[in-house]
Design a protein around this motif. Sequence first.
Motif, PDB file in Angstrom:
ATOM      1  N   ASP A  59       0.850  -1.186   0.000  1.00 35.57           N
ATOM      2  CA  ASP A  59       0.000   0.000   0.000  1.00 35.57           C
ATOM      3  C   ASP A  59       0.886   1.236   0.000  1.00 35.57           C
ATOM      4  OD1 ASP A  59      -1.906  -1.942   2.041  1.00 35.57           O
ATOM      5  OD2 ASP A  59      -2.873  -0.904   0.359  1.00 35.57           O
ATOM      6  N   TYR A  60       0.366   2.300  -0.613  1.00 36.59           N
ATOM      7  CA  TYR A  60       1.102   3.552  -0.679  1.00 36.59           C
ATOM      8  C   TYR A  60       0.207   4.719  -0.297  1.00 36.59           C
ATOM      9  CZ  TYR A  60       4.462   0.893  -3.487  1.00 36.59           C
ATOM     10  OH  TYR A  60       5.377  -0.030  -3.927  1.00 36.59           O
ATOM     11  N   ALA A  61       0.814   5.739   0.245  1.00 35.80           N
ATOM     12  CA  ALA A  61       0.093   6.977   0.485  1.00 35.80           C
ATOM     13  C   ALA A  61      -0.237   7.631  -0.857  1.00 35.80           C
ATOM     14  CB  ALA A  61       0.933   7.923   1.332  1.00 35.80           C
ATOM     15  N   ASP A  62      -1.285   8.415  -0.872  1.00 40.42           N
ATOM     16  CA  ASP A  62      -1.708   9.053  -2.129  1.00 40.42           C
ATOM     17  C   ASP A  62      -0.619   9.936  -2.718  1.00 40.42           C
ATOM     18  OD1 ASP A  62      -5.206   9.528  -1.128  1.00 40.42           O
ATOM     19  OD2 ASP A  62      -4.146   7.804  -1.972  1.00 40.42           O
ATOM     20  N   PHE A  63       0.157  10.594  -1.867  1.00 41.77           N
ATOM     21  CA  PHE A  63       1.151  11.534  -2.382  1.00 41.77           C
ATOM     22  C   PHE A  63       2.294  10.830  -3.127  1.00 41.77           C
ATOM     23  CE2 PHE A  63       4.546  10.575   0.482  1.00 41.77           C
ATOM     24  CZ  PHE A  63       3.984  10.286   1.703  1.00 41.77           C
ATOM     25  N   VAL A  64       2.399   9.509  -2.972  1.00 42.07           N
ATOM     26  CA  VAL A  64       3.472   8.791  -3.665  1.00 42.07           C
ATOM     27  C   VAL A  64       3.282   8.876  -5.176  1.00 42.07           C
ATOM     28  CG1 VAL A  64       4.437   6.502  -4.083  1.00 42.07           C
ATOM     29  CG2 VAL A  64       4.021   7.287  -1.737  1.00 42.07           C
ATOM     30  N   GLU A  65       2.058   8.750  -5.637  1.00 42.77           N
ATOM     31  CA  GLU A  65       1.719   8.948  -7.061  1.00 42.77           C
ATOM     32  C   GLU A  65       2.615   8.134  -7.990  1.00 42.77           C
ATOM     33  OE1 GLU A  65       0.040  13.521  -6.928  1.00 42.77           O
ATOM     34  OE2 GLU A  65       2.203  13.217  -7.115  1.00 42.77           O
ATOM     35  N   GLY A  66       2.913   6.900  -7.611  1.00 39.51           N
ATOM     36  CA  GLY A  66       3.672   6.014  -8.473  1.00 39.51           C
ATOM     37  C   GLY A  66       5.169   6.260  -8.495  1.00 39.51           C
ATOM     38  N   ARG A  67       5.667   7.146  -7.661  1.00 33.64           N
ATOM     39  CA  ARG A  67       7.092   7.490  -7.674  1.00 33.64           C
ATOM     40  C   ARG A  67       7.944   6.560  -6.807  1.00 33.64           C
ATOM     41  NH1 ARG A  67       8.082  12.363  -5.198  1.00 33.64           N
ATOM     42  NH2 ARG A  67       6.211  12.075  -3.881  1.00 33.64           N
ATOM     43  N   PHE A  68       7.342   5.945  -5.798  1.00 30.62           N
ATOM     44  CA  PHE A  68       8.088   5.103  -4.859  1.00 30.62           C
ATOM     45  C   PHE A  68       7.681   3.644  -5.043  1.00 30.62           C
ATOM     46  CE2 PHE A  68       8.117   8.676  -1.378  1.00 30.62           C
ATOM     47  CZ  PHE A  68       8.785   9.504  -2.249  1.00 30.62           C
TER      48      PHE A  68
END
Length: 120
Positions: A59-68
Amino acid sequence: QVQLVESGGGLVQAGGSLRLSCVASGRAFSTYTIGWFRQIPGKEREFVARISGSADSVDYADFVEGRFTISRDNAQNTAYLQMNSLKPEDTALYYCAKGVGTVADSFGSWGQGTQVTVSS
């Protein structure tokens, strides 16, 4: 008692990349979720990403936006956070921890953190 040690932080220009590592001591690394969080002075610790013990759920935070990208190597007792397209607002102290969910209070065995600084 699990101990976690983060490394890999540093100073990078906007648009650059870093890979953070989280090495765990002790046994049973593959049985627990690892989460990455970040914190800047004066603000609450913020969820970044998490990965289940078997790495079948992330799971990723929304701010990651596919960058991490979060990953783990259970044979090496190590979790990673690959961070690409870094922005100045990603500047923070990054921590790894073991736990459940996405709330910092449900995680423990915090490492000492590794500083990430992104210049504009």
